[in-house]
Scaffold this active site. Structure first.
Site: not given
Ligand code: AGP
Length: 609
Positions: A2, A27, A74, A100-101, A482, A486, A489, A505, A604
């Site tokens: 946040c 943020r 957030w 925050n936290g 993955e 990465k 992209e 194969h 995104k």
């Protein structure tokens, strides 16, 4: 996750606070609020929605005062709403706090305070803080905050203002960033440097376990025990854009480095350390419901799909329930054979991906229970699921998902252990060993991040390559997928991942001298087989980068580069193995001059089909 901003001085606080919060907009947040003290009175205005909404409310009912605090939230505990927005106050609305936290022991504290008669208005963990301070307040705000923070477990950056003490703000920090901006006859507090750059470039960066009493003309820093602490002034050289990235060149690199924090936050409140058990407060299934599950479906897109593949391995190994994984864009149209005897798990960082949302609704329509793993409280996926596991990675700004992926894996580990412990398909000793391993992951990711310079160096060797292959077996194959995504992209290098046993194969035809191959070999039970596959590609003169567990001394004789990851339980290596691949993709892309945060053609959150 946040944003925090506070001010004390001769000027009106609210405009400065709102301006500071605006600088933290990047943020991501879902609600905002301010509190000011004036003429012995505390006034609070807060609302769900954007800062513009808050400004509208304030315009209708202006707040005046020369000391105040503000927050953009957030959501982590409690959905986005006016009531759950910060600041939160004590019973008498004399003390206000922004935070925050994550307060891990908030339920225990809340019960204790309610038994003493405190009335709670929100669903948040934060609200225990003003009531705890109220409990300890006898005319000395600093002393009361000091007593309160030593009761808090978890992570917190807090700023406190009190109607009875308008001449000071009190702040405290533990595992969540907090700074004090030094002005001339005025001072500022914030969660992040961008908020105060319009006013000062001289800051104290508080460290964990530190409190500060901030007046208009002075700052007294001490530790939680009350011992004075001398702080050196940090002069901010960054411009505003660099400051948003915390001094990192790109959001992606910042988010790669935020992974230890994200892992710790996602684990917070989900481990019963005393009994070494997993607790998932937002999963409402118990043994009875879990025993009825005959099959698990996992559906997601992109990186989240790759996390789902790891989930298949984890859930089948720990619970022996069969698992089927499918990309959401296929699942939703293939008339899946699914019914109320099955559990559907959807994985989505944004919680708004159109295909994933549609797949979830398709599954629900066929009677299955849905569990969501998502990073956004209040997202469509979170709201429509029956059960929820929140990844607490904080806002992920870069298009390429990194900290969301690793916290998705962590959530899958937690869920796998949870189901297995409820069904009794793992022993107490196995469960305890896994819980201990989970608790060590954040520090182990930090160790991998410490190899960044080496990865950056050899990424340069590959920047002109047009094709790179990733191979692995079992979990390493899923991480290879993955790693390839990465790289593709953000660097636009063509990359493919293959189950290592599949190369012969067909794909082996592409492996010729100098073709780079990343070979992941972290799984002990498949190690010898991987060694054979590595020799297979080396025999064709490929350039091989092996990724192995620390202590492996065999591979270096067979490959060109070896990257090591710290040893953990084999089922948890994916969360460590992916980090070097994230860093490799990042530095390969940087060496090719790519815009790593905003790659071409990508968004995104893909909220359309
Ligand atoms: C990840 O690097 C990609 N940006 C993309 O594959 C992403 O994972 C996918 O679009 C799913 O998004 P979600 O997790 O928000 O549903």
């Amino acid at each position: 996750m946040c944003g925090i901003m506070g001010y004390i001085g001769p000027k009106q606080a609210v405009p400065i606070i709102v301006d500071g919060l605006n600088k933290l907009e990047y943020r991501g947040y879902d609600s905002a609020g301010v509190a000011v003290v004036n003429d012995g009175k505390l006034s609070v205005t807060k609302t769900v929605g954007r800062l513009a909404k808050l400004a509208e409310v304030i315009a209708q009912k202006p707040l005046s005062g020369q000391v105040g605090i503000g927050h953009t939230r957030w959501a982590t505990h409690g959905r986005p709403s006016d009531r759950n927005s910060h600041p939160h106050t004590d019973c008498n609305k004399r003390i206000a706090v922004v935070h925050n936290g994550i307060i891990e022991n908030y339920l225990k504290l809340r019960n204790e305070l309610q038994e003493k008669g405190h009335i709670f208005l929100s669903e948040t963990d934060t609200e225990v803080i003003p009531h705890l301070i109220e409990e300890y307040y006898h005319g000395d705000l600093l002393a009361a905050v000091r007593q309160a923070v030593i009761r808090l477990e978890g992570s917190f950056a807090i700023v406190v203002t009190a109607a009875d003490e308008p001449e000071r703000l009190v702040v405290a920090r533990k595992a969540s960033p907090l700074i004090v901006g030094l002005g001339q006859g005025e001072n500022y507090v914030a969660s992040d440097i961008p908020a105060i750059l319009n006013y000062t470039r001289e800051v104290y960066i508080l460290d964990d376990g530190e409190l500060a009493e901030v007046t208009a003309t002075g700052i007294f820093v001490s530790d939680f025990a009350g011992n004075p602490v001398r702080k050196s002034v940090f002069h901010v050289q960054w411009d505003a854009v660099a400051a948003e990235k915390g001094g990192y060149e790109d959001f992606m690199l910042k988010e790669i480095h935020e992974q230890p924090r994200a892992i710790r936050d996602t684990l917070a409140g989900k481990i019963d350390k005393e009994n070494k058990r997993v607790v998932l407060p937002e999963v409402k299934m118990g043994r009875t419901e879990l025993q009825k599950i005959k099959k698990i479906f996992i559906t997601a897109c992109g990186t989240a799909y790759h996390a789902g593949l790891v989930g298949k391995y984890i859930f089948e190994k720990l619970t022996r329930i069969p698992v089927e994984v499918d990309v959401a864009s296929e699942f939703r149209y293939r008339n899946p054979i699914i019914d109320e005897s099955m559990l559907t798990i959807v994985v989505s960082q944004s919680g708004e991906t159109a295909d994933t949302l549609a797949a979830m609704r398709e599954a629900k329509a066929r009677g299955t229970r849905v569990l969501a793993i998502t990073n956004v409280v209040g997202s469509s996926v979170a709201r429509e699921a029956d059960d929820l596991i929140l990844t607490l990675a904080g806002p992920e700004i870069a298009v390429a998902s990194t900290k969301a992926y690793t916290t998705q894996l962590l959530s899958i580990y937690l869920l796998g252990i949870f189901i297995a412990q409820e069904l009794g398909t793992i022993t107490d000793a196995e469960r305890a060993e896994m819980v201990d391993a989970l608790l060590g992951l954040a520090e182990q990711v930090e160790k991998v991040l410490n190899t960044e310079a080496k990865i950056k160096e050899f990424a340069e060797d590959f920047k002109d390559k047009e094709n790179i292959f990733f191979i692995g077996r079992g979990l390493d194959y899923y991480v290879s997928l993955e790693g390839a995504l990465k790289l593709k992209e953000i660097s636009y290098i063509h990359a493919e991942a293959y189950a290592a046993g599949e190369l012969k194969h067909g794909t082996l035809a592409l492996i010729v001298e100098g073709v780079p191959v990343f070979a992941l070999a972290t799984q002990p039970d498949l190690y010898e087989k991987m060694l054979s596959n590595i020799k297979e590609v080396k025999a064709r003169e490929a350039t091989v980068v092996a990724l192995a567990n620390t202590g492996d001394h065999e591979l270096k004789h067979s490959v060109d580069y070896v990257l090591h990851i710290p040893k953990t339980l084999p089922i948890f290596t994916s969360i460590l193995a992916v980090v070097p691949l994230q860093l490799f993709a990042y530095y390969a892309a940087k060496s090719r001059g790519c815009d790593v945060d905003k790659p071409r053609n990508l968004a995104k959150s893909v909220t359309v089909e």
